[in-house]
Design an enzyme around this catalytic site. Structure first.
Site, PDB file in Angstrom:
ATOM      1  N   ASP A   1       6.333  -5.563  -0.163  1.00  0.00           N
ATOM      2  CA  ASP A   1       7.443  -4.691   0.246  1.00  0.00           C
ATOM      3  C   ASP A   1       7.290  -4.325   1.715  1.00  0.00           C
ATOM      4  O   ASP A   1       8.233  -4.432   2.508  1.00  0.00           O
ATOM      5  CB  ASP A   1       7.442  -3.420  -0.625  1.00  0.00           C
ATOM      6  CG  ASP A   1       8.533  -2.458  -0.204  1.00  0.00           C
ATOM      7  OD1 ASP A   1       9.679  -2.909  -0.029  1.00  0.00           O
ATOM      8  OD2 ASP A   1       8.235  -1.260  -0.024  1.00  0.00           O
TER       9      ASP A   1
ATOM     10  N   TYR B   1       4.112  -0.503  -8.673  1.00  0.00           N
ATOM     11  CA  TYR B   1       5.511  -0.154  -8.956  1.00  0.00           C
ATOM     12  C   TYR B   1       5.729   0.118 -10.448  1.00  0.00           C
ATOM     13  O   TYR B   1       6.686   0.799 -10.817  1.00  0.00           O
ATOM     14  CB  TYR B   1       6.447  -1.292  -8.536  1.00  0.00           C
ATOM     15  CG  TYR B   1       6.900  -1.243  -7.104  1.00  0.00           C
ATOM     16  CD1 TYR B   1       5.982  -1.303  -6.060  1.00  0.00           C
ATOM     17  CD2 TYR B   1       8.253  -1.169  -6.784  1.00  0.00           C
ATOM     18  CE1 TYR B   1       6.400  -1.279  -4.747  1.00  0.00           C
ATOM     19  CE2 TYR B   1       8.682  -1.140  -5.470  1.00  0.00           C
ATOM     20  CZ  TYR B   1       7.753  -1.195  -4.449  1.00  0.00           C
ATOM     21  OH  TYR B   1       8.174  -1.169  -3.150  1.00  0.00           O
TER      22      TYR B   1
ATOM     23  N   LYS C   1      -6.470  -6.972  -0.496  1.00  0.00           N
ATOM     24  CA  LYS C   1      -7.392  -5.973   0.046  1.00  0.00           C
ATOM     25  C   LYS C   1      -8.640  -6.026  -0.832  1.00  0.00           C
ATOM     26  O   LYS C   1      -9.044  -5.030  -1.462  1.00  0.00           O
ATOM     27  CB  LYS C   1      -6.690  -4.591   0.016  1.00  0.00           C
ATOM     28  CG  LYS C   1      -7.426  -3.484   0.738  1.00  0.00           C
ATOM     29  CD  LYS C   1      -7.386  -3.609   2.252  1.00  0.00           C
ATOM     30  CE  LYS C   1      -8.240  -2.528   2.879  1.00  0.00           C
ATOM     31  NZ  LYS C   1      -8.451  -2.756   4.331  1.00  0.00           N
TER      32      LYS C   1
ATOM     33  N   ASP D   1      -4.310  -5.588   6.019  1.00  0.00           N
ATOM     34  CA  ASP D   1      -4.218  -4.906   7.321  1.00  0.00           C
ATOM     35  C   ASP D   1      -4.264  -5.916   8.465  1.00  0.00           C
ATOM     36  O   ASP D   1      -3.545  -5.779   9.458  1.00  0.00           O
ATOM     37  CB  ASP D   1      -5.305  -3.818   7.464  1.00  0.00           C
ATOM     38  CG  ASP D   1      -6.692  -4.268   7.018  1.00  0.00           C
ATOM     39  OD1 ASP D   1      -6.827  -5.392   6.499  1.00  0.00           O
ATOM     40  OD2 ASP D   1      -7.648  -3.489   7.205  1.00  0.00           O
TER      41      ASP D   1
ATOM     42  N   ASP E   1       9.413  -6.124   5.360  1.00  0.00           N
ATOM     43  CA  ASP E   1      10.221  -5.346   6.309  1.00  0.00           C
ATOM     44  C   ASP E   1       9.720  -5.594   7.723  1.00  0.00           C
ATOM     45  O   ASP E   1      10.499  -5.787   8.657  1.00  0.00           O
ATOM     46  CB  ASP E   1      10.125  -3.831   6.020  1.00  0.00           C
ATOM     47  CG  ASP E   1      11.262  -3.338   5.144  1.00  0.00           C
ATOM     48  OD1 ASP E   1      11.779  -4.137   4.338  1.00  0.00           O
ATOM     49  OD2 ASP E   1      11.630  -2.151   5.263  1.00  0.00           O
TER      50      ASP E   1
END
Ligand code: IPM
Ligand code: MN
Length: 356
Positions: free
Chosen positions: A246, A142, A190, A222, A250
């Site tokens: 982020d 970001y 990851k 994942d 959600d």
């Protein structure tokens, strides 16, 4: 107690849901004898329209001088469809997070007994889910440099950067949360592909022995995306970098049945900020139909995290539970008969708190 609260309603449904949170906070102030002062400031598209920037200096000062910030939402579709717009409302949100040093975004996911049937997942998989994400909020892709395009405009790039210091402060907060909960910490990364993820894992492994009572698990992002919908009860506290957080929060938010239900707290170096995790939902703006519960529960988190007032926090969450059980809900949750307006739900909650 004296409390100075900055109000940043922002865009879309932000002003409507924040207005309900204010009613509830005022009811708590009366009941528990607190002197609460509100100061309102502009952000987002509303601020771009008024002064040309989404996070004006004056708003920053109001936040710095407050004990806590209650924030609504940022975003306006008129900017989404214009990729060439020089200033965008979301830049204000990122600037605010960075300048206020809000490095940890606390996003819980829990279920409401009366809403289990609203979840897209099967009841037996989700009943009793109680997990919390600590999403790193002021670093990673970001904010990393360089970012942009090559001269011809034919290539674009973003950079993911993390320092040990940024990882360590978030991870330590994760361990402390876990110590107060079920003592399980999951580091989401990851590390099989990304150098930043390997630094996350290495840092967490280095400090883990300082928290011997906490069990640490390392899981690839994942796999977490998959297990979150398969068996969310497997998790307690999850720590992760900005972009993974982020996306996963959600995903996790719909477990509870509606995105309009989940609150969040952003904690860091200066003031603390509380906001619903839903966005500005422009289609509903001004219609008095949006679900105010995520904003109201954000106010509950404010009493807990900014002021350490657990009774006040619980009085709000009890009122919310009762409203759900009694069917005093907005149209996203209403079944068949009556849907209440945003403002009616806020009034009901405030009067419930007054008489509880
Ligand atoms: C969030 C939002 C923001 C983010 C957007 C609006 C910039 O999606 O708070 O999760 O990506 O952080
Ligand atoms: Mn998001």
């Amino acid at each position: 107690m004296e409390m100075n609260i900055a109000l940043l309603p922002g865009d879309g449904i932000g002003p409507e849901v924040i207005a309900q949170a204010v009613k509830v906070v005022e009811a708590i102030g009366k009941k528990f004898n607190h002197q609460i002062t509100f100061k309102e400031a502009i952000t987002g598209a509303a601020a771009i329209d008024a002064v040309g920037q989404p996070y004006p200096e004056e708003t920053h000062q109001v936040c710095l001088q407050s004990d806590a910030v209650l924030f609504g939402a940022i975003g306006d579709p008129k900017f989404d469809n214009d990729p060439s717009a020089k200033v965008r409302p979301e830049q204000g949100l990122l600037e605010m997070r960075k300048r206020l040093g809000l490095f940890s975004n606390v996003r819980p996911t829990f279920t409401f007994p009366s809403l289990l049937h609203k979840s897209p997942l099967k009841r037996e998989r989700i009943e009793g889910t109680d997990l919390v994400f600590l999403r790193e909020l002021t670093g990673g892709i970001y904010f990393g440099e360089p970012r942009g395009r090559n001269e011809q405009g034919t290539k674009a790039f973003d950079t993911c950067v993390y320092s040990v210091e940024e990882i360590e402060r978030l991870a330590r907060m994760g361990f402390e949360f876990a110590q107060k909960r079920r003592k399980l910490l999951t580091c989401v990364d990851k590390a099989n592909v990304l150098a930043t993820s390997r630094l996350w894992r290495e840092t967490v492994q280095r400090i883990a022995p300082e928290y011997p009572d906490v069990k640490v698990e390392y899981e690839f992002v994942d796999a977490v995306a998959m297990r979150l919908v398969q068996w969310p009860k497997a998790y307690d506290v999850l720590i992760t970098e900005n972009l993974f957080g982020d996306i996963l929060t959600d995903e996790a938010s719909v477990i509870s049945g509606s995105m309009g239900l989940m609150p969040s707290a952003s904690i860091g170096i200066k003031t603390k900020l509380f906001e619903p995790i839903h966005g500005s939902y422009p289609q509903a703006a001004g219609k008095d139909i949006a679900n105010p519960l995520a904003a109201v529960l954000s106010a509950s988190m404010m009493f807990e995290y900014a002021f350490g007032l657990m009774d006040e926090a619980k009085a709000i969450s009890d009122a919310v539970n009762l409203s759900l059980e009694s069917g005093i809900v907005t149209e996203d949750l209403a079944e068949g008969d009556k849907a209440y307006k945003t403002s009616e739900v806020g009034d009901w909650l405030a009067s419930q708190i007054a008489k509880s």
